[in-house]
Design an enzyme around this catalytic site. Structure first.
Site, PDB file in Angstrom:
ATOM      1  N   ARG A 213       0.846  -1.194   0.000  1.00  0.00           N
ATOM      2  CA  ARG A 213       0.000   0.000   0.000  1.00  0.00           C
ATOM      3  C   ARG A 213       0.884   1.247   0.000  1.00  0.00           C
ATOM      4  O   ARG A 213       2.030   1.226   0.429  1.00  0.00           O
ATOM      5  CB  ARG A 213      -0.919   0.006   1.227  1.00  0.00           C
ATOM      6  CG  ARG A 213      -1.920  -1.138   1.231  1.00  0.00           C
ATOM      7  CD  ARG A 213      -2.788  -1.115   2.483  1.00  0.00           C
ATOM      8  NE  ARG A 213      -3.804  -2.157   2.425  1.00  0.00           N
ATOM      9  CZ  ARG A 213      -3.630  -3.402   2.854  1.00  0.00           C
ATOM     10  NH1 ARG A 213      -2.460  -3.752   3.376  1.00  0.00           N
ATOM     11  NH2 ARG A 213      -4.611  -4.285   2.777  1.00  0.00           N
ATOM     12  N   LYS A 240      -2.605  -2.605   7.757  1.00  0.00           N
ATOM     13  CA  LYS A 240      -4.046  -2.360   7.826  1.00  0.00           C
ATOM     14  C   LYS A 240      -4.747  -3.397   8.692  1.00  0.00           C
ATOM     15  O   LYS A 240      -5.660  -3.071   9.448  1.00  0.00           O
ATOM     16  CB  LYS A 240      -4.637  -2.372   6.408  1.00  0.00           C
ATOM     17  CG  LYS A 240      -6.113  -1.988   6.357  1.00  0.00           C
ATOM     18  CD  LYS A 240      -6.618  -1.935   4.934  1.00  0.00           C
ATOM     19  CE  LYS A 240      -8.095  -1.562   4.904  1.00  0.00           C
ATOM     20  NZ  LYS A 240      -8.625  -1.526   3.510  1.00  0.00           N
ATOM     21  N   HIS A 312      -3.851   3.218  -5.459  1.00  0.00           N
ATOM     22  CA  HIS A 312      -4.134   1.921  -4.845  1.00  0.00           C
ATOM     23  C   HIS A 312      -4.405   0.848  -5.901  1.00  0.00           C
ATOM     24  O   HIS A 312      -4.259  -0.351  -5.625  1.00  0.00           O
ATOM     25  CB  HIS A 312      -5.330   2.027  -3.896  1.00  0.00           C
ATOM     26  CG  HIS A 312      -5.515   0.820  -3.024  1.00  0.00           C
ATOM     27  ND1 HIS A 312      -4.680   0.528  -1.965  1.00  0.00           N
ATOM     28  CD2 HIS A 312      -6.417  -0.191  -3.073  1.00  0.00           C
ATOM     29  CE1 HIS A 312      -5.073  -0.598  -1.390  1.00  0.00           C
ATOM     30  NE2 HIS A 312      -6.121  -1.062  -2.034  1.00  0.00           N
ATOM     31  N   ARG A 315      -1.834  -1.787  -6.569  1.00  0.00           N
ATOM     32  CA  ARG A 315      -1.912  -3.005  -5.756  1.00  0.00           C
ATOM     33  C   ARG A 315      -2.843  -4.025  -6.419  1.00  0.00           C
ATOM     34  O   ARG A 315      -2.549  -5.220  -6.449  1.00  0.00           O
ATOM     35  CB  ARG A 315      -2.408  -2.648  -4.353  1.00  0.00           C
ATOM     36  CG  ARG A 315      -2.585  -3.825  -3.391  1.00  0.00           C
ATOM     37  CD  ARG A 315      -2.869  -3.285  -1.993  1.00  0.00           C
ATOM     38  NE  ARG A 315      -3.328  -4.302  -1.059  1.00  0.00           N
ATOM     39  CZ  ARG A 315      -2.533  -5.095  -0.349  1.00  0.00           C
ATOM     40  NH1 ARG A 315      -1.225  -4.988  -0.482  1.00  0.00           N
ATOM     41  NH2 ARG A 315      -3.035  -5.965   0.494  1.00  0.00           N
ATOM     42  N   TRP A 338      -3.635  -9.628   3.406  1.00  0.00           N
ATOM     43  CA  TRP A 338      -5.079  -9.476   3.606  1.00  0.00           C
ATOM     44  C   TRP A 338      -5.515 -10.291   4.816  1.00  0.00           C
ATOM     45  O   TRP A 338      -5.034 -11.404   5.050  1.00  0.00           O
ATOM     46  CB  TRP A 338      -5.845  -9.930   2.366  1.00  0.00           C
ATOM     47  CG  TRP A 338      -5.850  -8.918   1.280  1.00  0.00           C
ATOM     48  CD1 TRP A 338      -6.582  -7.782   1.214  1.00  0.00           C
ATOM     49  CD2 TRP A 338      -5.073  -8.944   0.068  1.00  0.00           C
ATOM     50  NE1 TRP A 338      -6.314  -7.086   0.055  1.00  0.00           N
ATOM     51  CE2 TRP A 338      -5.388  -7.776  -0.676  1.00  0.00           C
ATOM     52  CE3 TRP A 338      -4.134  -9.840  -0.456  1.00  0.00           C
ATOM     53  CZ2 TRP A 338      -4.819  -7.494  -1.908  1.00  0.00           C
ATOM     54  CZ3 TRP A 338      -3.556  -9.550  -1.681  1.00  0.00           C
ATOM     55  CH2 TRP A 338      -3.899  -8.397  -2.391  1.00  0.00           C
ATOM     56  N   TYR A 347     -10.325 -11.329  -6.860  1.00  0.00           N
ATOM     57  CA  TYR A 347      -9.409 -11.528  -7.984  1.00  0.00           C
ATOM     58  C   TYR A 347      -9.584 -12.906  -8.625  1.00  0.00           C
ATOM     59  O   TYR A 347      -8.957 -13.195  -9.640  1.00  0.00           O
ATOM     60  CB  TYR A 347      -7.954 -11.394  -7.520  1.00  0.00           C
ATOM     61  CG  TYR A 347      -7.640 -10.077  -6.852  1.00  0.00           C
ATOM     62  CD1 TYR A 347      -7.512  -8.910  -7.595  1.00  0.00           C
ATOM     63  CD2 TYR A 347      -7.469  -9.993  -5.468  1.00  0.00           C
ATOM     64  CE1 TYR A 347      -7.230  -7.699  -6.981  1.00  0.00           C
ATOM     65  CE2 TYR A 347      -7.187  -8.794  -4.851  1.00  0.00           C
ATOM     66  CZ  TYR A 347      -7.070  -7.652  -5.606  1.00  0.00           C
ATOM     67  OH  TYR A 347      -6.800  -6.454  -4.999  1.00  0.00           O
TER      68      TYR A 347
END
Length: 385
Positions: A213, A240, A312, A315, A338, A347
């Protein structure tokens, strides 16, 4: 009531025997007596009739901040609180209605758009040029939903946890429609990189090579990099999901890092040329990059002719390239840091290869060699027109 230090104070007992001692905040005896009588009447209603003492919206916000001080996104909460205080400051929280909340959020304007206009206005005034007209820009549906979700959570806490109000107003939010994932082709990426300025080009390449990020790249320090082992890491407090992220450095990422060696003792990515501030003064030549500085990014996008693309999305591009190269979703989840596999499933449609074997089952229906013995030879295989 007693007068201490020129200010009136009260001291009384509620019907249940609870002692109340506090300053009345005034030097005027008449005002102090009115507030004293009001406090005693409220205490009586709370004890005898079960009424809840009035609480202001500011008190709610203050308690929320105290209880959520560990939250990584507390700064985002404070931003939302600042907006809601503009609308409900001084209000009794039990009197705030859902209609008022929706009316306030429907009138939100894009603050970033306003800040950009203010910067252009100030520049025009300094140069003696006409001030450009300001046209308010509404915020996105996602922003409105986030603000509604926040105040709903806070009012529910006031009702269910703090017992400050009897019930929270019903606040409904519309879930934003999921948009397609925006990613670049190899040709678009090469064009974008070539159009970026020297200051931001290494950042863009590093983002495409690692999938990190933007804040994690801009705030990357040399102590988080091990060039010998070809690894880097993001500390839990900067991730995050709140968990440390290990970053495997490929040759592309390593080359970018080698080119940055010697520019700064602490930060990996820095500016190396001075720049004029809005007030006309010069910045230092070598300085840390700002996460919210988008000027060079937008300039590069325009030169490359690429639209509807955020930083972003680099990414997303990294993740899309890996998925299309056959990287499993579980591995991508670990590489990207994640928290849940659900975040990575967006994805999955880019690499449906694992479904090919199942999809070929339909070939037997269209195949001429297939014979359905249970329904007769005339059902053997569908013929394409």
């Amino acid at each position: 009531m007693t007068l201490r230090g020129g200010v009136w104070h009260c001291h009384f007992f509620t019907p249940s025997g609870k002692r109340v001692r506090r300053s009345l905040g005034t030097k005027d005896k008449k005002q102090a007596q009115e507030l004293h009588d009001k406090l005693k009447a409220e205490a009586w209603r709370v004890d005898q009739m079960g009424e809840l003492p009035p609480r202001t919206f500011q008190e709610c916000c203050y308690r929320w901040i105290l209880e959520k001080e560990h939250k990584r996104s507390l700064d985002d909460d404070k931003t939302k609180i600042a907006f809601w205080l503009q609308n409900f400051s001084g209000r009794d929280v039990s009197k705030i209605t859902a209609d008022e909340i929706h009316e306030a959020v429907n009138g939100m304007i894009n603050r970033k758009h306003l800040q950009i206009w203010e910067s252009r206005r100030d520049a025009a005034i300094r140069k003696g040029l006409p001030v450009p007209a300001y046209e308010p820009k509404p915020v996105s549906l996602a922003t409105r939903s986030q603000h509604l979700s926040f105040i709903r959570s806070m009012l529910r806490a006031a009702a269910n946890e703090w017992k400050w109000i009897k019930s929270a107003p019903v606040i409904k939010t519309r879930k934003p429609v999921s948009k397609r994932i925006r990613w670049l082709t190899r040709e678009e990426a090469e064009r974008l990189i070539s159009c970026m300025s020297d200051s931001i080009r290494p950042v863009v390449i590093f983002a495409l090579a690692t999938g990190l990020r933007r804040s994690n790249i801009i705030d990357l320090e040399w102590q988080q990099v091990d060039m010998q082992r070809k690894v880097a890491w993001v500390n839990p407090e900067n991730a995050k999901a709140g968990k440390a992220i290990g970053v495997a450095l490929n040759d592309t990422a390593c080359k970018v890092l080698r080119d940055q060696i010697g520019k700064h003792s602490r930060w990996v990515f820095v500016h190396t040329t001075a720049k004029h501030r809005p007030d006309g003064t010069l910045t230092e030549a070598v300085r840390k990059m700002r996460v919210d500085d988008n000027n060079a990014w937008y300039t590069g996008l325009r030169k490359a002719g690429i639209e509807n693309f955020r930083f972003h999305d680099l990414r997303h591009t990294w993740a899309s390239w890996l998925i299309q190269s056959g990287v499993p979703l579980s591995v991508l989840q670990e590489m990207g840091g994640w928290e849940s596999i659900e975040m990575v499933r967006r994805y999955a449609h880019l690499s449906p290869n694992h479904l090919s074997e199942h999809a070929r089952k339909i070939d037997t229906i269209f195949g001429a060699s297939d014979t359905n013995t249970t329904q007769g030879a005339n059902q053997a295989g569908l013929k394409l027109a």
